[in-house]
Design a protein around this motif. Structure first.
Motif, PDB file in Angstrom:
ATOM      1  N   PRO A  34       9.964 -97.816-109.092  1.00 13.79           N
ATOM      2  CA  PRO A  34      11.354 -98.277-109.117  1.00 13.79           C
ATOM      3  C   PRO A  34      11.911 -98.225-107.701  1.00 13.79           C
ATOM      4  O   PRO A  34      12.731 -97.398-107.349  1.00 13.79           O
ATOM      5  CB  PRO A  34      12.031 -97.266-110.046  1.00 13.79           C
ATOM      6  CG  PRO A  34      11.206 -96.028-109.904  1.00 13.79           C
ATOM      7  CD  PRO A  34       9.818 -96.436-109.512  1.00 13.79           C
ATOM      8  N   HIS A  70       3.550 -95.873-121.223  1.00 12.65           N
ATOM      9  CA  HIS A  70       2.281 -96.289-120.623  1.00 12.65           C
ATOM     10  C   HIS A  70       2.398 -96.370-119.109  1.00 12.65           C
ATOM     11  O   HIS A  70       2.198 -97.423-118.505  1.00 12.65           O
ATOM     12  CB  HIS A  70       1.860 -97.637-121.209  1.00 12.65           C
ATOM     13  CG  HIS A  70       1.823 -97.630-122.699  1.00 12.65           C
ATOM     14  ND1 HIS A  70       0.890 -96.931-123.430  1.00 12.65           N
ATOM     15  CD2 HIS A  70       2.650 -98.204-123.615  1.00 12.65           C
ATOM     16  CE1 HIS A  70       1.113 -97.092-124.721  1.00 12.65           C
ATOM     17  NE2 HIS A  70       2.185 -97.855-124.862  1.00 12.65           N
ATOM     18  N   MET A  71       2.740 -95.290-118.498  1.00 10.19           N
ATOM     19  CA  MET A  71       2.879 -95.274-117.050  1.00 10.19           C
ATOM     20  C   MET A  71       2.580 -93.861-116.543  1.00 10.19           C
ATOM     21  O   MET A  71       2.647 -92.893-117.297  1.00 10.19           O
ATOM     22  CB  MET A  71       4.306 -95.654-116.663  1.00 10.19           C
ATOM     23  CG  MET A  71       5.360 -94.714-117.241  1.00 10.19           C
ATOM     24  SD  MET A  71       6.950 -94.939-116.486  1.00 10.19           S
ATOM     25  CE  MET A  71       6.573 -94.552-114.782  1.00 10.19           C
ATOM     26  N   ASP A  82      13.341-102.962-118.126  1.00 13.14           N
ATOM     27  CA  ASP A  82      13.639-103.141-119.545  1.00 13.14           C
ATOM     28  C   ASP A  82      13.546-101.845-120.345  1.00 13.14           C
ATOM     29  O   ASP A  82      13.748-101.851-121.564  1.00 13.14           O
ATOM     30  CB  ASP A  82      12.690-104.179-120.150  1.00 13.14           C
ATOM     31  CG  ASP A  82      12.951-105.563-119.589  1.00 13.14           C
ATOM     32  OD1 ASP A  82      14.123-105.868-119.301  1.00 13.14           O
ATOM     33  OD2 ASP A  82      11.993-106.324-119.422  1.00 13.14           O
ATOM     34  N   LEU A 123      10.071-101.477-114.821  1.00  7.45           N
ATOM     35  CA  LEU A 123      10.699-100.557-115.764  1.00  7.45           C
ATOM     36  C   LEU A 123      12.127-100.969-116.112  1.00  7.45           C
ATOM     37  O   LEU A 123      12.821-100.252-116.820  1.00  7.45           O
ATOM     38  CB  LEU A 123      10.704 -99.139-115.180  1.00  7.45           C
ATOM     39  CG  LEU A 123       9.320 -98.509-115.022  1.00  7.45           C
ATOM     40  CD1 LEU A 123       9.375 -97.290-114.124  1.00  7.45           C
ATOM     41  CD2 LEU A 123       8.757 -98.134-116.379  1.00  7.45           C
ATOM     42  N   ARG A 178      13.472-110.484-119.874  1.00  3.16           N
ATOM     43  CA  ARG A 178      12.735-110.560-118.605  1.00  3.16           C
ATOM     44  C   ARG A 178      11.257-110.221-118.780  1.00  3.16           C
ATOM     45  O   ARG A 178      10.382-110.882-118.228  1.00  3.16           O
ATOM     46  CB  ARG A 178      13.384-109.592-117.612  1.00  3.16           C
ATOM     47  CG  ARG A 178      12.782-109.600-116.237  1.00  3.16           C
ATOM     48  CD  ARG A 178      13.589-108.690-115.325  1.00  3.16           C
ATOM     49  NE  ARG A 178      13.020-108.630-113.996  1.00  3.16           N
ATOM     50  CZ  ARG A 178      12.008-107.865-113.671  1.00  3.16           C
ATOM     51  NH1 ARG A 178      11.459-107.097-114.573  1.00  3.16           N
ATOM     52  NH2 ARG A 178      11.539-107.856-112.428  1.00  3.16           N
ATOM     53  N   SER A 179      10.965-109.171-119.548  1.00  4.04           N
ATOM     54  CA  SER A 179       9.579-108.735-119.700  1.00  4.04           C
ATOM     55  C   SER A 179       8.734-109.811-120.373  1.00  4.04           C
ATOM     56  O   SER A 179       7.565-110.011-120.035  1.00  4.04           O
ATOM     57  CB  SER A 179       9.519-107.437-120.502  1.00  4.04           C
ATOM     58  OG  SER A 179      10.062-107.630-121.787  1.00  4.04           O
ATOM     59  N   ASN A 203       9.347 -95.676-121.757  1.00  8.60           N
ATOM     60  CA  ASN A 203       8.019 -96.231-121.539  1.00  8.60           C
ATOM     61  C   ASN A 203       6.956 -95.136-121.692  1.00  8.60           C
ATOM     62  O   ASN A 203       7.103 -94.049-121.156  1.00  8.60           O
ATOM     63  CB  ASN A 203       7.947 -96.844-120.141  1.00  8.60           C
ATOM     64  CG  ASN A 203       6.738 -97.734-119.982  1.00  8.60           C
ATOM     65  OD1 ASN A 203       5.614 -97.289-120.117  1.00  8.60           O
ATOM     66  ND2 ASN A 203       6.974 -99.000-119.701  1.00  8.60           N
ATOM     67  N   ILE A 231       2.884-102.539-111.284  1.00 11.60           N
ATOM     68  CA  ILE A 231       3.527-101.757-110.229  1.00 11.60           C
ATOM     69  C   ILE A 231       4.738-101.079-110.853  1.00 11.60           C
ATOM     70  O   ILE A 231       5.700-101.744-111.239  1.00 11.60           O
ATOM     71  CB  ILE A 231       3.947-102.647-109.052  1.00 11.60           C
ATOM     72  CG1 ILE A 231       2.707-103.293-108.438  1.00 11.60           C
ATOM     73  CG2 ILE A 231       4.709-101.843-108.008  1.00 11.60           C
ATOM     74  CD1 ILE A 231       3.011-104.332-107.395  1.00 11.60           C
ATOM     75  N   TRP A 232       4.668 -99.779-110.943  1.00 13.62           N
ATOM     76  CA  TRP A 232       5.702 -99.041-111.647  1.00 13.62           C
ATOM     77  C   TRP A 232       6.841 -98.608-110.738  1.00 13.62           C
ATOM     78  O   TRP A 232       7.905 -98.248-111.204  1.00 13.62           O
ATOM     79  CB  TRP A 232       5.102 -97.811-112.340  1.00 13.62           C
ATOM     80  CG  TRP A 232       4.075 -98.168-113.351  1.00 13.62           C
ATOM     81  CD1 TRP A 232       2.730 -97.927-113.300  1.00 13.62           C
ATOM     82  CD2 TRP A 232       4.280 -98.853-114.598  1.00 13.62           C
ATOM     83  NE1 TRP A 232       2.100 -98.419-114.408  1.00 13.62           N
ATOM     84  CE2 TRP A 232       3.031 -98.986-115.220  1.00 13.62           C
ATOM     85  CE3 TRP A 232       5.412 -99.372-115.234  1.00 13.62           C
ATOM     86  CZ2 TRP A 232       2.877 -99.615-116.458  1.00 13.62           C
ATOM     87  CZ3 TRP A 232       5.250-100.000-116.461  1.00 13.62           C
ATOM     88  CH2 TRP A 232       4.006-100.110-117.054  1.00 13.62           C
TER      89      TRP A 232
END
Lengths: 76, 141
Positions: A49, B108-109, B79, B77, A15-16, B106, A46-47
């Motif tokens: 979740p 880089h967040m 993945d 996120l 997906r990424s 991750n 946009i992080w």
């Protein structure tokens, strides 16, 4: 090589990497048409979740159990 | 004495766009096994849960292989593998609280403070037009 040749390969990507491909192609097209600034300026990660309710439930269960559990990371 | 409320300014992330880039970043100190790390964490009311980047967990002494509870994340996120990690958190003069994070691979967040369980512990009022936000603990009202 035709579009139908590469389509299965694209569909098999994670997906990424699909998202990366979309952005890359959009940037290429924008650059060709002199719109690079418009599109690159609109790319913001946009992080949040925002729909990870299952994960949120897992964390709530973690908080409900004894903090001395080895998986709790030693929090009291 | 426990403060009734604390007020913090929005942080301007990009000096080129001071107003447009202002976000509610909260100074917070996390503690785990005697290790303390102070960070600025983004109050993210749209996040279902809190998220901790990999490096921060390592600085707090967490070992990936020892955190055995997987957490599924969505969005950007999705993945990234994540595991549950509970730490103590201190904000200003408020009493310390336990906060649960999805500790992700991750790197880089930002640190995200989401609904579980930051917004269950603190009431937050965003006064964006004034570029400030207020927080108070749930016990104080």
């Amino acid at each position: 090589m035709t579009f139908s040749d590469i389509l299965p390969t694209i569909q098999a990507l994670p997906r990424s990497q699909k998202l990366h491909l979309i952005r890359m192609l959009a940037a290429d097209i924008a650059r060709e048409e002199g719109l690079a600034q418009d599109i690159s300026g609109a790319t913001v990660p946009i992080w949040s979740p925002y729909d990870s309710y299952e994960g949120a439930e897992v964390l709530m269960r973690m908080l409900a159990v004894d903090g001395d559990s080895p998986t709790m990371g030693g929090a009291p | 004495m426990i403060p009734e409320a604390a007020r913090y300014p929005y942080a301007e992330i990009d000096p080129s766009f001071p107003s447009a880039s202002a976000l509610p970043y909260l100074p917070i100190t996390l503690e785990r096994d005697g290790k303390f790390v102070s960070v600025s964490a983004l109050e993210d009311s749209g996040a279902a849960l809190s998220v901790m980047p990999y490096d921060l967990g390592v600085r707090l002494g967490a070992v990936w292989e020892q955190q055995t509870v997987p957490v599924r994340l969505a969005g950007n996120l999705a993945d990234s593998d994540a595991r549950a990690l509970v730490v103590m958190a201190r904000i200003g003069q408020f009493p310390p609280v336990r906060l649960a994070f999805a500790w992700t691979r991750n790197k880089h967040m930002p640190v995200l403070l989401g609904q579980v369980n930051f917004f269950m512990e603190f009431d937050v009022c965003f006064l964006r037009s004034q570029s400030v936000f207020e927080i108070r603990t749930r016990e104080t009202h």
